[in-house]
Design a protein around this motif. Structure first.
Motif, PDB file in Angstrom:
ATOM      1  N   VAL A 127     -63.956 -53.829  25.911  1.00  0.00           N
ATOM      2  CA  VAL A 127     -63.718 -55.259  26.145  1.00  0.00           C
ATOM      3  C   VAL A 127     -62.217 -55.538  26.171  1.00  0.00           C
ATOM      4  O   VAL A 127     -61.712 -56.231  27.071  1.00  0.00           O
ATOM      5  N   ALA A 128     -61.487 -54.984  25.198  1.00  0.00           N
ATOM      6  CA  ALA A 128     -60.041 -55.218  25.131  1.00  0.00           C
ATOM      7  C   ALA A 128     -59.335 -54.631  26.356  1.00  0.00           C
ATOM      8  O   ALA A 128     -58.414 -55.258  26.906  1.00  0.00           O
ATOM      9  N   ARG A 129     -59.764 -53.433  26.804  1.00  0.00           N
ATOM     10  CA  ARG A 129     -59.136 -52.832  27.992  1.00  0.00           C
ATOM     11  C   ARG A 129     -59.363 -53.691  29.220  1.00  0.00           C
ATOM     12  O   ARG A 129     -58.461 -53.872  30.050  1.00  0.00           O
ATOM     13  N   LEU A 130     -60.566 -54.215  29.359  1.00  0.00           N
ATOM     14  CA  LEU A 130     -60.866 -55.029  30.528  1.00  0.00           C
ATOM     15  C   LEU A 130     -60.011 -56.289  30.534  1.00  0.00           C
ATOM     16  O   LEU A 130     -59.408 -56.646  31.557  1.00  0.00           O
ATOM     17  N   ARG A 131     -59.944 -56.955  29.414  1.00  0.00           N
ATOM     18  CA  ARG A 131     -59.145 -58.186  29.359  1.00  0.00           C
ATOM     19  C   ARG A 131     -57.673 -57.893  29.605  1.00  0.00           C
ATOM     20  O   ARG A 131     -56.981 -58.677  30.258  1.00  0.00           O
ATOM     21  N   ALA A 132     -57.183 -56.772  29.107  1.00  0.00           N
ATOM     22  CA  ALA A 132     -55.790 -56.396  29.369  1.00  0.00           C
ATOM     23  C   ALA A 132     -55.572 -56.094  30.847  1.00  0.00           C
ATOM     24  O   ALA A 132     -54.511 -56.408  31.411  1.00  0.00           O
TER      25      ALA A 132
END
Length: 334
Positions: A216-221
């Motif tokens: 999730v964090a990678r996608l948002r970044a």
């Protein structure tokens, strides 16, 4: 149906989603609860489509009882106890979920940049030229910006400072000293998404498994990177996009894709292969062409472990460079 649900439950467990593994195990125990949605569509893409459509309903705030179990929606309840609320959403939104199965999942997985960029470095080392990057099945084109991500490995890091940081990206190393410069980045998708659109971002998030915080964090970044690095993604099928493909002098033309071959019909897959082969036959040392893929060993199906494969023309010999879990991390170089 029960066999298909159990198989996907095992895959979810192997790929690090206890929540989806538990939901699918419970579904396998109560197949009537999903029969009204799936019918006889029991392939991996349809099961993932069911999970993704339910997740989108949750993210849109239309299933508060289930949202209490979804970390992506701020839920704090035990995700392993989500089945009763999940079953209620299946019953209450059956028609919408069935409609959601008509489109392939939009899994623009940022972790797959690890195998792709490693392969791209191999091309750059061999060709010594800037890269003209063409992606089929690009979704929102997030991985078209993969050279702007940062890759961590034991003892070091590769890439610029970036909001996207891929921890434990590589076991063994691709040729990090290769001069990698991307001169053009362009892709296609039958249903491309605009990475700057909140609706599109929510759709992409819906296909990330909700208990996988790092994904999730990678996608948002990656949305942040996409906002500052232009890339064009056109609405077009893969074969049509590659129609007329030709090498171009002064750049290494790279056609890449990841975890999308299984979504092509047999005819379209054959057209894609033919288009790449024909373009490869015209390649020269000054105008090379590469086909770089991250797919299952049997490209017609989705696998938990996939391989990084490269063909580089002139020559066109096929080489397996590495392997990785389906979400790309870590990639082990062979």
């Amino acid at each position: 149906m029960r066999r298909a649900l159990l198989a996907q439950a095992r895959a979810s467990a192997e790929l690090g989603s206890p929540m989806y593994a538990e939901l699918l195990l419970r579904a396998a125990d109560e197949p009537d609860a999903v029969a009204g949605v799936l019918g006889d569509r029991t392939g991996t893409r349809h099961i993932l489509g069911m999970l993704g459509t339910v997740h989108r309903i949750v993210l849109e705030g239309r299933a508060p009882e289930l949202a209490a179990h979804y970390p992506t929606a701020g839920g704090t309840e035990d995700p392993l106890r989500a089945w009763p609320a999940f079953r209620d959403v299946l019953a209450g939104h059956a028609a919408e979920i069935r409609e959601g199965l008509a489109e392939p999942p939009q899994t623009n997985e940022v972790g797959r940049a690890a195998p792709l960029v490693g392969g791209l470095l191999t091309v750059a080392e061999a060709a010594g030229l800037p890269v003209r990057l063409l992606e089929i099945g690009a979704s929102a084109g997030l991985n078209l910006r993969a050279d702007h991500f940062r890759f961590l490995y034991e003892g070091g890091a590769y890439g610029p400072e970036s909001p996207v940081v891929l921890a434990d990206a590589w076991r063994g190393l691709p040729p990090l000293g290769a001069p990698l410069a991307v001169a053009e980045r362009r892709g296609c998708d039958p249903n491309p998404l605009d990475a700057s659109s909140p609706d599109a971002q929510r759709r992409l998030l819906s296909y990330v498994w909700p208990d996988q915080a790092e994904r999730v964090a990678r996608l948002r970044a990656a949305f942040e990177v996409a906002a500052r690095v232009p890339a064009e993604v056109v609405r077009m099928g893969a074969a049509d996009f590659l129609d007329g493909l030709a090498p171009r002098e002064g750049v290494a033309t790279v056609v890449w894709h990841s975890t999308m071959r299984a979504y092509l019909s047999r005819d379209e897959a054959a057209r894609v292969d033919r288009g790449i082969e024909e373009a490869g036959a015209a390649a020269t040392a000054a105008a090379p062409l590469a086909h770089l893929s991250f797919e299952g060993r049997d490209a017609s199906r989705l696998d938990a472990v996939q391989v990084v494969t490269l063909r580089l023309w002139p020559g066109g010999e096929r080489a397996v460079l590495g392997e990785a879990p389906a979400h790309g991390l870590p990639t082990t170089w062979l």
